[in-house]
Design a protein around this motif. Structure first.
Motif, PDB file in Angstrom:
ATOM      1  N   ILE A 152     -13.198 -16.160   5.783  1.00  0.00           N
ATOM      2  CA  ILE A 152     -11.774 -15.959   6.120  1.00  0.00           C
ATOM      3  C   ILE A 152     -11.036 -16.522   4.787  1.00  0.00           C
ATOM      4  CG2 ILE A 152     -10.053 -16.785   7.478  1.00  0.00           C
ATOM      5  CD1 ILE A 152     -12.052 -16.610   9.764  1.00  0.00           C
ATOM      6  N   PHE A 153     -11.579 -17.439   4.241  1.00  0.00           N
ATOM      7  CA  PHE A 153     -10.934 -18.085   3.131  1.00  0.00           C
ATOM      8  C   PHE A 153     -10.810 -17.046   2.056  1.00  0.00           C
ATOM      9  CE2 PHE A 153     -11.215 -20.489  -0.884  1.00  0.00           C
ATOM     10  CZ  PHE A 153     -10.355 -21.150  -1.185  1.00  0.00           C
ATOM     11  N   LEU A 154     -11.901 -16.690   1.636  1.00  0.00           N
ATOM     12  CA  LEU A 154     -12.192 -15.569   0.614  1.00  0.00           C
ATOM     13  C   LEU A 154     -11.304 -14.256   0.801  1.00  0.00           C
ATOM     14  CD1 LEU A 154     -15.828 -15.633   0.087  1.00  0.00           C
ATOM     15  CD2 LEU A 154     -14.167 -16.590  -1.515  1.00  0.00           C
ATOM     16  N   PHE A 155     -11.013 -13.987   2.055  1.00  0.00           N
ATOM     17  CA  PHE A 155     -10.201 -12.599   2.479  1.00  0.00           C
ATOM     18  C   PHE A 155      -9.027 -13.204   2.249  1.00  0.00           C
ATOM     19  CE2 PHE A 155      -7.741 -10.678   5.675  1.00  0.00           C
ATOM     20  CZ  PHE A 155      -8.093  -9.127   5.164  1.00  0.00           C
ATOM     21  N   GLY A 156      -8.480 -14.474   2.713  1.00  0.00           N
ATOM     22  CA  GLY A 156      -7.100 -15.071   2.382  1.00  0.00           C
ATOM     23  C   GLY A 156      -6.737 -15.105   0.997  1.00  0.00           C
ATOM     24  N   ALA A 157      -7.766 -15.388   0.095  1.00  0.00           N
ATOM     25  CA  ALA A 157      -7.622 -15.516  -1.160  1.00  0.00           C
ATOM     26  C   ALA A 157      -7.375 -14.077  -1.882  1.00  0.00           C
ATOM     27  CB  ALA A 157      -8.793 -16.122  -2.047  1.00  0.00           C
ATOM     28  N   TYR A 160      -4.018 -12.837  -0.879  1.00  0.00           N
ATOM     29  CA  TYR A 160      -2.881 -13.673  -1.601  1.00  0.00           C
ATOM     30  C   TYR A 160      -2.644 -13.171  -2.874  1.00  0.00           C
ATOM     31  CZ  TYR A 160      -0.706 -17.657  -4.148  1.00  0.00           C
ATOM     32  OH  TYR A 160       0.007 -18.205  -4.934  1.00  0.00           O
ATOM     33  N   ASN A 161      -4.018 -13.145  -3.528  1.00  0.00           N
ATOM     34  CA  ASN A 161      -3.964 -12.580  -4.981  1.00  0.00           C
ATOM     35  C   ASN A 161      -3.481 -11.011  -5.114  1.00  0.00           C
ATOM     36  OD1 ASN A 161      -4.916 -14.991  -6.101  1.00  0.00           O
ATOM     37  ND2 ASN A 161      -7.013 -14.198  -6.096  1.00  0.00           N
ATOM     38  N   PHE A 162      -3.702 -10.275  -4.102  1.00  0.00           N
ATOM     39  CA  PHE A 162      -3.246  -8.936  -3.957  1.00  0.00           C
ATOM     40  C   PHE A 162      -1.561  -8.902  -3.788  1.00  0.00           C
ATOM     41  CE2 PHE A 162      -1.464  -5.382  -1.273  1.00  0.00           C
ATOM     42  CZ  PHE A 162      -1.934  -4.117  -2.483  1.00  0.00           C
ATOM     43  N   TYR A 163      -1.151  -9.696  -2.894  1.00  0.00           N
ATOM     44  CA  TYR A 163       0.284  -9.853  -2.727  1.00  0.00           C
ATOM     45  C   TYR A 163       0.944 -10.646  -4.113  1.00  0.00           C
ATOM     46  CZ  TYR A 163       4.589 -12.126  -0.841  1.00  0.00           C
ATOM     47  OH  TYR A 163       5.790 -12.432  -0.652  1.00  0.00           O
ATOM     48  N   ARG A 164       0.325 -11.529  -4.594  1.00  0.00           N
ATOM     49  CA  ARG A 164       1.089 -12.267  -5.628  1.00  0.00           C
ATOM     50  C   ARG A 164       1.028 -11.339  -6.944  1.00  0.00           C
ATOM     51  NH1 ARG A 164      -1.021 -15.489 -10.116  1.00  0.00           N
ATOM     52  NH2 ARG A 164       0.436 -17.192 -10.664  1.00  0.00           N
ATOM     53  N   SER A 165      -0.007 -10.372  -7.147  1.00  0.00           N
ATOM     54  CA  SER A 165      -0.083  -9.483  -8.149  1.00  0.00           C
ATOM     55  C   SER A 165       0.793  -8.343  -7.738  1.00  0.00           C
ATOM     56  CB  SER A 165      -1.394  -8.684  -8.562  1.00  0.00           C
ATOM     57  OG  SER A 165      -1.986  -8.186  -7.401  1.00  0.00           O
ATOM     58  N   THR A 166       0.855  -7.942  -6.560  1.00  0.00           N
ATOM     59  CA  THR A 166       2.089  -6.974  -6.394  1.00  0.00           C
ATOM     60  C   THR A 166       3.703  -7.496  -6.582  1.00  0.00           C
ATOM     61  OG1 THR A 166       0.748  -6.132  -4.710  1.00  0.00           O
ATOM     62  CG2 THR A 166       2.975  -5.508  -4.553  1.00  0.00           C
ATOM     63  N   LYS A 167       3.686  -8.781  -6.393  1.00  0.00           N
ATOM     64  CA  LYS A 167       5.329  -9.384  -6.293  1.00  0.00           C
ATOM     65  C   LYS A 167       5.216  -9.401  -7.928  1.00  0.00           C
ATOM     66  CE  LYS A 167       7.772 -13.224  -5.037  1.00  0.00           C
ATOM     67  NZ  LYS A 167       7.797 -14.699  -4.368  1.00  0.00           N
ATOM     68  N   MET A 168       4.297  -9.987  -8.638  1.00  0.00           N
ATOM     69  CA  MET A 168       4.534  -9.855 -10.121  1.00  0.00           C
ATOM     70  C   MET A 168       4.692  -8.591 -10.792  1.00  0.00           C
ATOM     71  SD  MET A 168       1.801 -12.922 -11.244  1.00  0.00           S
ATOM     72  CE  MET A 168       2.095 -12.755 -12.833  1.00  0.00           C
ATOM     73  N   ALA A 169       4.121  -7.593 -10.190  1.00  0.00           N
ATOM     74  CA  ALA A 169       4.332  -6.221 -10.815  1.00  0.00           C
ATOM     75  C   ALA A 169       5.871  -5.707 -10.497  1.00  0.00           C
ATOM     76  CB  ALA A 169       3.093  -5.348 -10.277  1.00  0.00           C
TER      77      ALA A 169
END
Length: 382
Positions: A152-157, A160-169
């Motif tokens: 669950i932690f890895l899935f959350g990470a 989160y990284n996908f959301y963060r990279s999308t937001k940064m893009a």
């Protein structure tokens, strides 16, 4: 209710629902663990009763069922003791069972896992103690919640990284669009200024005044060109890096206070590098301005160009406040700044221009608190 508020509420609902689901899974796992643990205790009680039956059997007693019960246990480790002495063991690795010292240590481990089962004589006096451990299945179930939490932690990470990279893009696209729009907006008054400059020339205004205004207009054109290139792949051309660097250096030197002592050193011959002139000028400007800020507008600043067989290096040195060693890499991160008024974009932008667009390298070569800093850029020769 606004769309952003609805989105935040939905996000929190999803997060809370995820926590509830995880809590239910962990609770069910704990419940299953306790059920299996109780079932194994019942199995061990049956095993102990079977042993007692076999030991008390006579010639007329049918011991087939007790014998089968004892033989069918192939997963639960057992140590049988009599008067604190080990007299029998089952389902224990040979590496532990063959060594008396290891076997005693294993017995201590079993004592911590489960309470022993007592076997008494018919008179009621204690005869044997059956110590048993958790089966391999129970041990796997014991670590299942940890594995589940890790997944669950890895899935959350990942999410989160996908959301963060999308937001940064998205932010990068927004900033690129704003930069291009800024360049477009500057273009209109700049065209007008060029027209007024031609009128000044026709009216025979002092040549030095016209030349200085022309330099500033050219500078504005360069800045417009820089902003228009943000978000696009720049075109690199084979340029003399000494000439391009010196032009930017001389312009900045004439625009800053005389309290800054400027020095420029370079080899005599041209050094050719694949460059985008507008972006390289921006790099030099950022490094020089950053150095002057570090000196608080007063001190010595030098730009030195060196070369070897494959590389050309530009070293920008100041005698400002210096950079702590643990911040050598952080100074190039977006948003990092030591200024009270600053966005922390200058050096991060410089790093991107040097490394992503020109495939070069930039680093803090040397710095000492209170004595100054040297930042080095390296490019491959063309």
């Amino acid at each position: 209710m606004q769309f952003s508020e609805k989105r935040n509420i939905t996000r929190w609902i999803i997060i809370l629902a995820s926590f509830v689901i995880v809590a239910l899974i962990l609770w069910n796992t704990y419940t299953f663990f306790q059920i299996f643990k109780n079932e194994e205790r019942v199995k061990m009680q049956l095993w102990a009763e079977s042993l007692k039956t076999i030991n008390n059997a006579n010639l007329d007693t049918d011991i087939e069922l007790p014998r089968q019960i004892m033989e069918n246990n192939t997963t639960i480790p057992i140590i049988l003791t009599e008067n604190n002495k080990i007299i029998r063991h089952n389902n224990i690795d040979e590496s532990d069972s063959s060594d008396p010292v290891k076997l005693k240590k294993f017995l201590e481990k079993l004592k911590k896992q489960n309470d022993p089962i007592a076997i008494h004589y018919e008179s009621g006096k204690l005869k044997y103690l059956v110590f048993y451990g958790d089966s391999s299945l129970l041990n796997k179930l014991k670590y299942y919640p940890i594995a589940l939490l890790l997944i669950i932690f890895l899935f959350g990470a990942v999410v989160y990284n996908f959301y963060r990279s999308t937001k940064m893009a998205t932010q990068n696209k927004l900033w690129a669009g704003m930069a291009k729009e800024t360049a477009h907006q500057i273009g209109t008054p700049l065209s007008s200024l060029i027209g007024w400059l031609e009128i000044m020339k026709a009216d025979n205004v002092a040549a030095t005044t016209v030349q200085e205004i022309e330099k500033d207009i050219n500078r504005l054109q360069t800045i417009t060109d820089r902003f228009s290139k943000i978000g696009s792949e720049p075109i690199l051309e084979r340029k003399n890096i000494i000439e391009e660097t010196e032009q930017s250096f001389d312009y900045l030197k004439s625009r800053f206070s005389k309290q800054v002592e400027f020095t420029f050193k370079a080899p005599k011959g041209p050094i050719m590098v694949s460059l985008n002139a507008a972006l390289h000028s921006w790099t030099v400007e950022n490094l020089v301005k950053n150095a002057i800020d570090a000196m608080k507008g007063r001190g010595r600043l030098s730009v030195v160009i060196e070369e070897d067989s494959n590389l050309v290096k530009i070293l920008v040195t100041d005698n400002g406040k210096g950079i702590p060693k643990n911040q050598y890499k952080r100074v190039f991160e977006p948003g990092f700044t030591t200024k009270k008024r600053g966005w922390g974009l200058g050096l991060s932008l410089t790093k991107r221009i040097v490394e992503e667009y020109h495939k070069g390298k930039i680093k803090v070569l040397h710095s000492e608190i209170g004595k100054g800093t040297t930042i080095q850029i390296a490019f491959k020769k063309a």
